[in-house]
Motif scaffolding. Sequence first.
Motif, PDB file in Angstrom:
ATOM      1  N   GLU A 193       0.809  -0.817   0.124  1.00  0.00           N
ATOM      2  CA  GLU A 193      -0.033  -0.099  -0.103  1.00  0.00           C
ATOM      3  C   GLU A 193       0.977   1.406  -0.024  1.00  0.00           C
ATOM      4  OE1 GLU A 193      -2.829   0.229   3.030  1.00  0.00           O
ATOM      5  OE2 GLU A 193      -3.665  -1.657   2.566  1.00  0.00           O
TER       6      GLU A 193
ATOM      7  N   THR B  89      -8.212  -7.800   8.855  1.00  0.00           N
ATOM      8  CA  THR B  89      -8.522  -6.264   8.392  1.00  0.00           C
ATOM      9  C   THR B  89      -8.235  -5.460   9.693  1.00  0.00           C
ATOM     10  OG1 THR B  89     -10.210  -7.319   6.995  1.00  0.00           O
ATOM     11  CG2 THR B  89     -10.360  -4.803   7.738  1.00  0.00           C
ATOM     12  N   GLU B  90      -8.712  -6.048  11.027  1.00  0.00           N
ATOM     13  CA  GLU B  90      -8.660  -4.961  12.298  1.00  0.00           C
ATOM     14  C   GLU B  90      -7.083  -4.639  12.334  1.00  0.00           C
ATOM     15  OE1 GLU B  90      -9.314  -2.804  15.594  1.00  0.00           O
ATOM     16  OE2 GLU B  90     -10.793  -3.453  13.558  1.00  0.00           O
ATOM     17  N   LYS B  91      -6.207  -5.685  12.082  1.00  0.00           N
ATOM     18  CA  LYS B  91      -5.001  -5.363  12.258  1.00  0.00           C
ATOM     19  C   LYS B  91      -4.106  -4.323  11.500  1.00  0.00           C
ATOM     20  CE  LYS B  91      -2.879  -9.145  14.914  1.00  0.00           C
ATOM     21  NZ  LYS B  91      -1.901 -10.118  15.103  1.00  0.00           N
TER      22      LYS B  91
ATOM     23  N   LYS C 276      -5.978  -2.029   9.612  1.00  0.00           N
ATOM     24  CA  LYS C 276      -6.514  -0.464  10.129  1.00  0.00           C
ATOM     25  C   LYS C 276      -5.821  -0.187  11.204  1.00  0.00           C
ATOM     26  CE  LYS C 276     -10.845   1.416  12.133  1.00  0.00           C
ATOM     27  NZ  LYS C 276     -12.248   1.055  12.895  1.00  0.00           N
ATOM     28  N   LEU C 277      -5.149  -1.028  12.205  1.00  0.00           N
ATOM     29  CA  LEU C 277      -4.546  -0.399  13.319  1.00  0.00           C
ATOM     30  C   LEU C 277      -3.153  -0.070  13.018  1.00  0.00           C
ATOM     31  CD1 LEU C 277      -5.600  -3.021  16.042  1.00  0.00           C
ATOM     32  CD2 LEU C 277      -6.014  -0.618  15.974  1.00  0.00           C
TER      33      LEU C 277
ATOM     34  N   ARG D 247      -2.296   1.054  10.011  1.00  0.00           N
ATOM     35  CA  ARG D 247      -2.513   2.419   9.027  1.00  0.00           C
ATOM     36  C   ARG D 247      -2.511   3.574   9.968  1.00  0.00           C
ATOM     37  NH1 ARG D 247      -7.254  -0.233   5.598  1.00  0.00           N
ATOM     38  NH2 ARG D 247      -5.999  -1.243   3.756  1.00  0.00           N
ATOM     39  N   MET D 248      -3.084   3.237  11.284  1.00  0.00           N
ATOM     40  CA  MET D 248      -3.261   4.374  12.210  1.00  0.00           C
ATOM     41  C   MET D 248      -1.807   4.960  12.650  1.00  0.00           C
ATOM     42  SD  MET D 248      -6.036   2.934  14.862  1.00  0.00           S
ATOM     43  CE  MET D 248      -6.095   4.665  15.942  1.00  0.00           C
TER      44      MET D 248
ATOM     45  N   THR E 226      -1.213   8.055   9.730  1.00  0.00           N
ATOM     46  CA  THR E 226      -2.031   8.915   9.363  1.00  0.00           C
ATOM     47  C   THR E 226      -2.058  10.281   8.762  1.00  0.00           C
ATOM     48  OG1 THR E 226      -2.395   9.706  11.797  1.00  0.00           O
ATOM     49  CG2 THR E 226      -3.916   7.908  11.012  1.00  0.00           C
TER      50      THR E 226
END
Length: 298
Positions: free
Chosen positions: A154, A283-285, A287-288, A290-291, A294
Motif C-alpha cells: 500500500e 482487517t482489524e490489524k 486498520k491499526l 494504518r493508524m 495517518t
Amino acid sequence: MVNLEWYRTFKAVYQTGSLTAASKALFISQPNVSQHLSALEAHVGKQLFERKPRLVATDYGKLFYTQVVAALEKLEEVEADFKAICCLSQLPIIRVGAVKEFFHAVSSEKVARIPASLMISFGLTGELTARLSRGEIDFVIATQKTEKKNMIYEPIVKEEFAIVGSPDLETTAFNKFVKSKDWQQAEDWLLKQIWFAYSSDLAIIRRFWLKNFKKRPAIKPRFTIPDMQVILKAISAGGGLTITADYLAKELLLEKKLKLVWKGHTISDNILYLVYDKTKVTTEKIKLARMLLTSANL
C-alpha cells in the motif's frame, strides 16, 4: 528429551504431597500425574518420592526441588505476566518493522494512541521484508517494492530528496552555477564539499546524482553513519552536506538549524509502502497499522 510439564508436575506433587491434589492443581488426570512423575524419575535416574499413604520426597527429591523450584516459579511469573498483557487486556499484538528515521519522524507520536500492543523492529527494508516472509513480523514500512506472493504493497508517502547543509554554509557561487544551468561547475562545487553518507553504497546520494547529473557520484564521503538523525544533527552543529528525505529535515529547516542547498533541477523522489501478507493479518490489524501513518499523505 525432558518435558517441561514433568517438572511442573514434580513441583505440584512436592508441594501437595498427593497425586490427587496435584492433579487438581494442574487440571490434569491423576494417571497423567503419575505418568509424568515416573517419566521424570526415569530421566534423572533417581527415585524422587517414597510411595507411602502420603508421598514423601527422598533426599534426592528434596535436593532436586531446591535446584528447580526457582526457575519454575520464574517461568510461571513470565507466563502470568504475558497472559495479563495479551489476554486480559484483549489488545491485539502488532509487530511492525520500519526504517528508524521514518518511524521517528512520522509514527513515534502516534504510538501511545494505538489500541494495540506494538512490537517495533528497526532495520533496512531488505532484512525486514525477509522477516515478514518468515512470519516474524506482521507489517513493514518499506522503502522499495519487491513482488512476492500474497504480499500487499500500500503506497503511504512520497518522499522527496534534497541536499542540505549547515546554516552558515556559503552557497553564493553554487547558486550562480544553478541559475546559469552550468551543471558541470555545480557538480564540481558539490564534490569539493565535506559529505556525510547514510551507507557506503551511497544509495540515496546515487539516486539524486543520476537524476540531476546523469551519472554516478564521484563522492568519497568523509563520514558514513547509518542514522540520518545523527547525520543531520552533526551537519547542523559542524558543517558538511548530505542528501536526505524532505520530512526528515523539515523541522531543522524551519528552525534554521539546517540550510536547503538544492532540490535538484529534476525532483528525486521515492514511494514508501505499508507491506503485509494478506493471508496472515486481519482487517482489524491492517486498520491499526494504518493508524501509525495517518499523517503520511501521498
